[in-house]
Design a protein around this motif. Structure first.
Motif, short mmCIF file in Angstrom:
data_model
loop_
_atom_site.label_atom_id
_atom_site.label_comp_id
_atom_site.label_asym_id
_atom_site.label_seq_id
_atom_site.Cartn_x
_atom_site.Cartn_y
_atom_site.Cartn_z
N LYS A 124 36.27 60.30 2.66
CA LYS A 124 37.21 61.19 2.06
C LYS A 124 36.83 62.38 0.94
CE LYS A 124 41.07 58.29 3.45
NZ LYS A 124 42.22 57.41 3.06
N MET A 125 36.24 61.83 0.38
CA MET A 125 35.82 62.78 -1.00
C MET A 125 34.93 63.66 -0.61
SD MET A 125 37.62 61.87 -3.56
CE MET A 125 37.18 62.24 -5.06
N ILE A 126 33.95 63.13 0.22
CA ILE A 126 32.83 64.06 0.87
C ILE A 126 33.30 65.17 1.62
CG2 ILE A 126 30.74 64.43 1.92
CD1 ILE A 126 30.36 62.99 -0.62
N SER A 127 34.20 64.73 2.58
CA SER A 127 34.80 65.54 3.65
C SER A 127 35.89 66.70 2.76
CB SER A 127 35.59 64.75 4.63
OG SER A 127 36.60 63.95 4.11
N ARG A 128 36.65 66.18 1.93
CA ARG A 128 37.55 67.09 1.15
C ARG A 128 36.48 68.07 0.45
NH1 ARG A 128 41.44 62.73 -1.64
NH2 ARG A 128 42.36 61.97 0.16
N GLY A 129 35.37 68.01 -0.18
CA GLY A 129 34.43 68.46 -0.92
C GLY A 129 34.08 69.57 0.06
N VAL A 130 33.54 69.09 1.36
CA VAL A 130 32.99 70.13 2.32
C VAL A 130 34.04 71.06 2.69
CG1 VAL A 130 32.11 70.11 4.65
CG2 VAL A 130 31.21 68.48 3.04
N PHE A 131 35.23 70.58 3.04
CA PHE A 131 36.63 71.47 3.37
C PHE A 131 36.61 72.60 2.47
CE2 PHE A 131 40.99 72.67 3.39
CZ PHE A 131 41.01 72.77 4.50
N GLY A 147 36.38 77.38 10.00
CA GLY A 147 35.22 76.86 9.46
C GLY A 147 35.09 75.49 8.65
N SER A 148 36.36 75.55 7.86
CA SER A 148 36.30 74.34 6.87
C SER A 148 37.04 73.24 7.79
CB SER A 148 37.33 74.68 5.79
OG SER A 148 38.49 75.51 6.20
N LEU A 149 37.89 73.74 8.74
CA LEU A 149 38.25 72.46 9.65
C LEU A 149 37.44 71.93 10.28
CD1 LEU A 149 41.82 73.80 10.46
CD2 LEU A 149 41.49 71.96 8.94
N SER A 150 36.63 72.73 10.97
CA SER A 150 35.38 72.14 11.91
C SER A 150 34.37 71.45 11.09
CB SER A 150 34.62 73.49 12.52
OG SER A 150 35.43 74.17 13.00
N ALA A 151 33.93 71.88 9.73
CA ALA A 151 33.03 71.09 8.98
C ALA A 151 33.85 69.76 8.55
CB ALA A 151 32.81 71.91 7.91
N PHE A 152 35.15 69.62 8.15
CA PHE A 152 35.88 68.57 7.83
C PHE A 152 35.81 67.56 9.16
CE2 PHE A 152 39.92 65.90 7.40
CZ PHE A 152 39.71 65.67 6.37
N TRP A 153 36.15 67.93 10.12
CA TRP A 153 35.94 67.13 11.27
C TRP A 153 34.56 66.63 11.76
CZ3 TRP A 153 33.06 67.27 15.71
CH2 TRP A 153 33.36 66.63 16.73
N ALA A 154 33.64 67.51 11.55
CA ALA A 154 32.05 67.00 11.49
C ALA A 154 31.66 65.92 10.69
CB ALA A 154 31.37 68.37 11.57
N VAL A 155 32.07 66.29 9.47
CA VAL A 155 31.66 65.27 8.41
C VAL A 155 32.57 63.72 8.55
CG1 VAL A 155 32.14 64.62 5.86
CG2 VAL A 155 31.19 66.70 6.47
N ASN A 156 33.54 64.07 8.95
CA ASN A 156 34.38 62.65 9.37
C ASN A 156 33.83 62.01 10.50
OD1 ASN A 156 36.59 62.07 7.40
ND2 ASN A 156 37.34 64.12 7.86
N HIS A 157 33.60 62.69 11.63
CA HIS A 157 33.01 62.27 12.97
C HIS A 157 31.75 61.59 12.48
CE1 HIS A 157 32.14 61.84 17.16
NE2 HIS A 157 31.09 62.64 16.86
#
Length: 162
Positions: free
Chosen positions: A34-41, A135-145
């Protein structure tokens, strides 16, 4: 693999000593999904915005949101002096396409920007909004996935070894 490297790094005694000495709140350095994906977003969202001091804006969000700050700061550097001109030009072209406005000839000079700022401002920031969100939503999804995929892969390996 990245997940394991982040976990090992955050468990380092030297890093823990530095954090304690610097009085950095440890919740901003957590290396969980969660923390990493939020940071990436947040970092990628801000990286697409044409503005000075993007890293300061990331730090301004610290009291409001919980995210991994070093990851968000690193994501801001996606827009660096080499990548900014093509990024912002693509944002301008996209915004002009959405509005249906005429695309003016672009010259990479301060004088040109001063003269044409009124004409390019709205298309540029409309394109910026589009690329920031996508871009941010795609990166958020990719990190979580990929994080979940990595965890499931490790669970399967662990089951086979038993």
């Amino acid at each position: 693999m990245l997940r394991k490297a982040l976990k090992k790094t955050t468990q380092s005694d030297k890093l823990k000593a530095f954090i304690k000495k610097s009085k950095i709140p440890p919740e901003f350095l957590q290396a969980n999904r969660k923390m990493i994906s939020r940071g990436v977003f947040l970092g990628i969202f801000i990286a697409f915005i044409p503005m000075p001091m993007q890293m300061a804006l990331v730090l301004a969000f610290m009291p409001v949101f919980r995210f991994n700050v070093p990851i968000a700061l690193a994501m801001c550097w996606l827009s660096n002096p080499f990548t900014m001109p093509p990024m912002y030009y693509m944002e301008y072209l996209t915004g002009s396409f959405f509005i249906g406005s005429e695309i003016s000839d672009v010259a990479m000079s301060i004088e040109w920007f001063k003269e044409n700022l009124d004409d390019i401002f709205i298309p540029l920031y409309l394109g910026t909004f589009f690329f920031s969100v996508i871009g941010s939503l795609s990166a958020f999804w990719a990190v979580n996935h990929f994080w979940k995929k990595s965890v499931n892969k490790d669970k399967k390996k662990h089951r086979h070894h038993r």
